[in-house]
Scaffold this motif. Sequence first.
Motif, PDB file in Angstrom:
ATOM      1  N   SER A 157       0.813  -1.224   0.000  1.00  0.00           N
ATOM      2  CA  SER A 157       0.000   0.000   0.000  1.00  0.00           C
ATOM      3  C   SER A 157       0.844   1.270   0.000  1.00  0.00           C
ATOM      4  N   LEU A 159       2.972   2.767  -2.151  1.00  0.00           N
ATOM      5  CA  LEU A 159       2.929   3.681  -3.300  1.00  0.00           C
ATOM      6  C   LEU A 159       1.655   4.517  -3.295  1.00  0.00           C
ATOM      7  N   ASP A 160       0.526   3.893  -2.981  1.00  0.00           N
ATOM      8  CA  ASP A 160      -0.731   4.637  -2.904  1.00  0.00           C
ATOM      9  C   ASP A 160      -0.706   5.637  -1.756  1.00  0.00           C
ATOM     10  N   ARG A 161      -0.109   5.258  -0.627  1.00  0.00           N
ATOM     11  CA  ARG A 161      -0.035   6.159   0.522  1.00  0.00           C
ATOM     12  C   ARG A 161       0.877   7.358   0.233  1.00  0.00           C
ATOM     13  N   ALA A 163       1.431   8.571  -2.868  1.00  0.00           N
ATOM     14  CA  ALA A 163       0.682   9.361  -3.846  1.00  0.00           C
ATOM     15  C   ALA A 163      -0.460  10.131  -3.178  1.00  0.00           C
ATOM     16  N   GLY A 164      -1.049   9.555  -2.142  1.00  0.00           N
ATOM     17  CA  GLY A 164      -2.150  10.198  -1.442  1.00  0.00           C
ATOM     18  C   GLY A 164      -1.730  11.175  -0.368  1.00  0.00           C
TER      19      GLY A 164
END
Length: 183
Positions: A157, A159-161, A163-164
């Motif tokens: 998770s 990369l999404d964290r 990016a977010g």
Amino acid sequence: MPGDELDETTKWTIHGERVVDASRRLTLSVASVELPDGVTFEQYVLRIPKAAIVAVLDGRGGVLMMRRHRFVIDRWVWELPGGYVDPDEDPAVTAAREVEEETGWRPRDVQYLMSAQPNVGLADAENLIYVARGADYVGEPSDVNEAQEVGWIALDSVLDRIAGGEIVGAASQLALLRLLIGR
């Protein structure tokens, strides 16, 4: 190897550094700088002690992280545990101690991963990054001021964290990205 030669004619010349303020954790100074073409200017410089951080992996795809409020940017973020290296302390010892104090987990098999300078144009702030494979829960964190939440975050998770905007610290990002590349 081609390109490995250093061209000293492009090196900046420092004609001195004047301390503006100093404390145990920071020295702020102004450097008098001369560029190769003769242009001169003053540049603020931050001298910050080395820090050691640790990516503790649980062997099941999780990494130990802390959710905390960072007042300077006024945001809640996830970070890897870590802290300043005390004078005369082995950075690997610092790394392990900080994990335990901040999370309540004692890391096993702490190994050096890499070094980073998050803001080389302004600060001397070396971040020594370690990885630990496994940890033993030893109780509640001894420093209740460090984190609002401690948890095992799925490495998948990250990369999404990032990016977010949930993981914004440079050292945490570098460590996690390096671990993702190495898988």
